[in-house]
Design a protein around this motif. Structure first.
Motif, PDB file in Angstrom:
ATOM      1  N   VAL A 160      30.182  62.438  21.254  1.00  0.00           N
ATOM      2  CA  VAL A 160      29.252  62.056  20.251  1.00  0.00           C
ATOM      3  C   VAL A 160      29.741  62.589  18.753  1.00  0.00           C
ATOM      4  O   VAL A 160      29.540  63.969  18.783  1.00  0.00           O
ATOM      5  CB  VAL A 160      27.791  62.897  20.772  1.00  0.00           C
ATOM      6  CG1 VAL A 160      26.875  62.360  19.607  1.00  0.00           C
ATOM      7  CG2 VAL A 160      27.419  61.943  22.106  1.00  0.00           C
ATOM      8  N   TYR A 161      29.764  61.844  17.983  1.00  0.00           N
ATOM      9  CA  TYR A 161      30.220  62.486  16.602  1.00  0.00           C
ATOM     10  C   TYR A 161      29.541  61.677  15.496  1.00  0.00           C
ATOM     11  O   TYR A 161      29.367  60.569  15.854  1.00  0.00           O
ATOM     12  CB  TYR A 161      31.805  62.104  16.635  1.00  0.00           C
ATOM     13  CG  TYR A 161      32.597  62.704  17.494  1.00  0.00           C
ATOM     14  CD1 TYR A 161      32.934  63.901  17.210  1.00  0.00           C
ATOM     15  CD2 TYR A 161      32.879  62.101  18.593  1.00  0.00           C
ATOM     16  CE1 TYR A 161      33.789  64.545  18.239  1.00  0.00           C
ATOM     17  CE2 TYR A 161      33.809  62.709  19.517  1.00  0.00           C
ATOM     18  CZ  TYR A 161      34.181  63.993  19.546  1.00  0.00           C
ATOM     19  OH  TYR A 161      35.144  64.411  20.476  1.00  0.00           O
ATOM     20  N   ALA A 162      29.225  62.473  14.521  1.00  0.00           N
ATOM     21  CA  ALA A 162      28.629  61.769  13.327  1.00  0.00           C
ATOM     22  C   ALA A 162      29.921  61.315  12.470  1.00  0.00           C
ATOM     23  O   ALA A 162      30.000  60.233  11.877  1.00  0.00           O
ATOM     24  CB  ALA A 162      27.910  62.617  12.575  1.00  0.00           C
ATOM     25  N   ASP A 163      30.818  62.189  12.328  1.00  0.00           N
ATOM     26  CA  ASP A 163      32.342  61.659  11.660  1.00  0.00           C
ATOM     27  C   ASP A 163      33.208  62.431  12.263  1.00  0.00           C
ATOM     28  O   ASP A 163      33.632  63.571  12.378  1.00  0.00           O
ATOM     29  CB  ASP A 163      32.141  62.263  10.152  1.00  0.00           C
ATOM     30  CG  ASP A 163      33.520  62.048   9.522  1.00  0.00           C
ATOM     31  OD1 ASP A 163      34.546  62.039   9.726  1.00  0.00           O
ATOM     32  OD2 ASP A 163      33.229  61.925   8.203  1.00  0.00           O
ATOM     33  N   VAL A 164      33.940  61.683  13.406  1.00  0.00           N
ATOM     34  CA  VAL A 164      34.960  62.157  14.270  1.00  0.00           C
ATOM     35  C   VAL A 164      36.091  62.857  13.491  1.00  0.00           C
ATOM     36  O   VAL A 164      36.498  63.740  13.876  1.00  0.00           O
ATOM     37  CB  VAL A 164      35.493  61.154  15.242  1.00  0.00           C
ATOM     38  CG1 VAL A 164      36.454  59.868  14.567  1.00  0.00           C
ATOM     39  CG2 VAL A 164      36.267  61.670  16.394  1.00  0.00           C
ATOM     40  N   HIS A 203      36.771  56.374  18.210  1.00  0.00           N
ATOM     41  CA  HIS A 203      37.386  57.688  17.731  1.00  0.00           C
ATOM     42  C   HIS A 203      38.789  57.854  17.793  1.00  0.00           C
ATOM     43  O   HIS A 203      39.234  58.197  16.743  1.00  0.00           O
ATOM     44  CB  HIS A 203      36.523  58.818  18.814  1.00  0.00           C
ATOM     45  CG  HIS A 203      35.011  58.643  18.758  1.00  0.00           C
ATOM     46  ND1 HIS A 203      34.407  58.805  19.960  1.00  0.00           N
ATOM     47  CD2 HIS A 203      34.271  58.338  18.001  1.00  0.00           C
ATOM     48  CE1 HIS A 203      33.160  58.651  19.875  1.00  0.00           C
ATOM     49  NE2 HIS A 203      32.761  58.427  18.507  1.00  0.00           N
ATOM     50  N   ASP A 204      39.269  57.502  18.890  1.00  0.00           N
ATOM     51  CA  ASP A 204      40.499  57.740  18.876  1.00  0.00           C
ATOM     52  C   ASP A 204      41.499  56.918  17.658  1.00  0.00           C
ATOM     53  O   ASP A 204      42.524  57.447  17.145  1.00  0.00           O
ATOM     54  CB  ASP A 204      41.188  57.132  20.289  1.00  0.00           C
ATOM     55  CG  ASP A 204      40.884  57.857  21.272  1.00  0.00           C
ATOM     56  OD1 ASP A 204      40.761  58.987  21.321  1.00  0.00           O
ATOM     57  OD2 ASP A 204      40.636  57.478  22.436  1.00  0.00           O
ATOM     58  N   LEU A 205      40.901  55.554  17.394  1.00  0.00           N
ATOM     59  CA  LEU A 205      41.715  54.933  16.329  1.00  0.00           C
ATOM     60  C   LEU A 205      41.356  55.394  14.800  1.00  0.00           C
ATOM     61  O   LEU A 205      42.264  55.347  14.180  1.00  0.00           O
ATOM     62  CB  LEU A 205      40.987  53.621  16.300  1.00  0.00           C
ATOM     63  CG  LEU A 205      41.522  52.706  17.633  1.00  0.00           C
ATOM     64  CD1 LEU A 205      40.456  51.373  17.800  1.00  0.00           C
ATOM     65  CD2 LEU A 205      42.861  52.210  17.551  1.00  0.00           C
TER      66      LEU A 205
END
Length: 289
Positions: A160-164, A203-205
């Protein structure tokens, strides 16, 4: 920002050979349940043979692990991990291979280094075992600090991220500070964004698109994208079905070329030959500027 030597090659950690391009780290999983090749190299002799084959195909170093970290995997006990890993490390090191040990346990790291490993690759970044920083500092070997939010059993719930990108960079910076305060020399630290660990495909990308932000932490960068779920998502068919892990090697080589172009110190892969070619092409193109 990239971390480069004066000759334009990636700046690596102290204590390891210097390569004139992004290094290739081959993977040897001494496990029955790896997501990619579980059980194929579970026997010590088979694992050592596979490691030597990876070197013949272009691996600069070989990463030996005895515990699967795929999503949902349960941990093995310490004695079993030692039984799996140490003989393989010793066998490869005796053949002159530069060996990395993939472990979250300080005791395994210590015995593997005593057996000939020259680098400790801890997917928890020293969080899983409180003794790890002190042990690694005493061993004075390079240490991979991966971004990690928890064990495999429940790591997907932590994605869970707002800005990974900014959050991963901030959390890695916090770990680096703690490890430096714990006595590990700054030239021994390597950063890994932890692709697939508490991260979804998007997220990975995003992290791959912003490797410069990770390089700006000032340490060599290891990128471990090989055969991971996000590549399966990218390569999925019209029905959304991803190809099997072992059919993602061409995509892995593409990521390796991108990572090398971005200044990564090394890429960690299961299938070496294509990536060894990819990083050499990336270096040749960079040298033609």
């Amino acid at each position: 920002m990239t971390v480069l030597r004066a000759d334009g090659a990636p700046k690596g950690p102290g204590g390891l050979p210097r390569w004139d391009r992004c290094a290739v780290m081959g993977v040897v999983n001494v496990t029955p349940d790896s997501f990619s090749d579980g059980g194929r190299f579970f026997d010590t002799a088979a694992a050592v043979k596979h490691g030597m084959e990876l070197v013949s195909e272009g691996a600069d170093l070989v990463d030996v692990g005895g515990e699967s970290t795929r999503p949902g995997a349960t941990r093995v006990d310490e004695d079993e991990e030692l039984r799996r890993v140490v003989p393989v490390v010793r066998g490869l090191a005796s053949e002159g291979v530069t060996v990395s040990v993939d472990t979250m346990r300080a005791s395994v790291a210590e015995q593997a280094v005593r057996a000939g490993a020259r680098l400790v690759n801890d997917v928890s970044g020293g969080l899983a075992d409180p003794a790890m920083p002190d042990v690694v500092a005493g061993l004075d070997v390079p240490f991979v600090v991966m971004h990690w939010r928890g064990f495999s059993e429940d790591m997907n719930s932590r994605a869970v991220y707002a800005d990974v990108v900014s959050e991963v960079v901030a959390e890695l910076r916090e770990r680096l500070t703690a490890l430096l305060e714990g006595g590990i020399a700054p030239e021994r630290l390597i950063v890994d964004p932890g692709l697939g660990f508490a991260k979804h495909a998007e997220h990975d990308l995003a992290l791959l698109a912003h490797l410069d932000d990770l390089a700006a932490l000032g340490h060599p960068l290891l990128v471990a994208a090989s055969r991971k779920r996000f590549l399966g998502r990218v390569l999925a068919d019209r029905d959304g079905a991803p190809p099997p892990a072992r059919e993602r090697d061409a995509a892995t080589a593409a990521v390796s070329a991108l990572a090398a172009h971005a200044g990564a110190w090394a890429v960690r892969v299961h299938e070496v030959r294509a990536t060894a070619d990819a990083v050499r092409v990336a270096r040749a193109v960079a040298g033609a500027r």
